[in-house]
Scaffold this active site. Sequence first.
Site, PDB file in Angstrom:
ATOM      1  N   SER A 149     -63.858   5.545  46.103  1.00 25.00           N
ATOM      2  CA  SER A 149     -65.188   5.257  46.642  1.00 25.00           C
ATOM      3  C   SER A 149     -65.979   6.544  46.796  1.00 25.00           C
ATOM      4  O   SER A 149     -65.400   7.623  47.015  1.00 25.00           O
ATOM      5  CB  SER A 149     -65.080   4.572  48.009  1.00 25.00           C
ATOM      6  OG  SER A 149     -66.346   4.456  48.638  1.00 25.00           O
ATOM      7  N   TYR A 162     -62.302   4.315  56.560  1.00 29.04           N
ATOM      8  CA  TYR A 162     -62.400   3.948  55.143  1.00 29.04           C
ATOM      9  C   TYR A 162     -62.544   5.188  54.276  1.00 29.04           C
ATOM     10  O   TYR A 162     -61.859   5.338  53.251  1.00 29.04           O
ATOM     11  CB  TYR A 162     -63.599   3.017  54.944  1.00 29.04           C
ATOM     12  CG  TYR A 162     -63.824   2.572  53.520  1.00 29.04           C
ATOM     13  CD1 TYR A 162     -63.025   1.577  52.961  1.00 29.04           C
ATOM     14  CD2 TYR A 162     -64.842   3.113  52.749  1.00 29.04           C
ATOM     15  CE1 TYR A 162     -63.240   1.152  51.658  1.00 29.04           C
ATOM     16  CE2 TYR A 162     -65.059   2.701  51.453  1.00 29.04           C
ATOM     17  CZ  TYR A 162     -64.262   1.713  50.913  1.00 29.04           C
ATOM     18  OH  TYR A 162     -64.478   1.291  49.613  1.00 29.04           O
ATOM     19  N   LYS A 166     -59.928   6.560  51.338  1.00 31.43           N
ATOM     20  CA  LYS A 166     -60.330   6.732  49.950  1.00 31.43           C
ATOM     21  C   LYS A 166     -60.188   8.186  49.503  1.00 31.43           C
ATOM     22  O   LYS A 166     -59.862   8.458  48.341  1.00 31.43           O
ATOM     23  CB  LYS A 166     -61.763   6.248  49.762  1.00 31.43           C
ATOM     24  CG  LYS A 166     -61.921   4.739  49.867  1.00 31.43           C
ATOM     25  CD  LYS A 166     -61.088   4.000  48.840  1.00 31.43           C
ATOM     26  CE  LYS A 166     -61.390   2.502  48.808  1.00 31.43           C
ATOM     27  NZ  LYS A 166     -60.591   1.790  47.795  1.00 31.43           N
TER      28      LYS A 166
END
Length: 257
Positions: A149, A162, A166
């Site tokens: 991401s 998150y 990633k």
Amino acid sequence: MGILDQFRLDGEVAVVTGAGKGIGRAITIGLAEAGADVALASRTQSDLEAVAQEIRALGRRALPLKTDATDLQALEHLAAETVKALGKVTIWVNNAGGIPDGTPRYLTRTTEENFDAQIDLNLKAVWMGASVAARAMTEAGGSIVNISSRSAFGPQVKNGPYGAAKAAVNSLTTTLSYELAPKVRVNAVAPGPVPTENFDDCMGTDTDEKRAKLLDHIGIPMGRYGAPEDIAAAVIYMASPAASWVTGQCLYVTGGR
């Protein structure tokens, strides 16, 4: 072989996790359009069946298997069933990911339970999937593509767990590429903002007006959000003979931001 032929995947067998909707669906259909047969996995069988019908309409074989990508035994079952039904595994796309409950959080305001859930889905599932894929691939080798991401790069206000997961996917990708070379290539594709259902849930962009306002705030140089097909095209490149001398890399597909 002509240059465009190097992007073909005829005779390949791909596995895609999180394949039922959004970016995963686009990747799955794109791989089939390029010539691959596909085993598609997610937690919702009805979504998988719908995508499988689209793949079969393209003249390719499809194997929809309900799978929890955070469960090692389920991933091992997915690999075994793919080999049994489709003959081999040559491409594996670790696409399953996202924010499990759709709620972005500051790192310092995240419970241990919520942090673990994000790590399990966005990092541990990638590690397990890649490990299972490497064992399933024959001496002929293959290609593993991890979906990272844009959030892996730089500070991520209200999205720290998150982003951290990633960023770790990028590190994992680089290390795996060394461990598995030259038999298996391992790369990542990092999408920027793509307004999927999960994205809209997390960002609160459930209307065109809200999406337009966020797009203006983000300031993407290309002037638009990404489409699932933008990510699928990058995955097809990484999985194809066109990228036969590419491993350990992360391709950012972000519209310039």
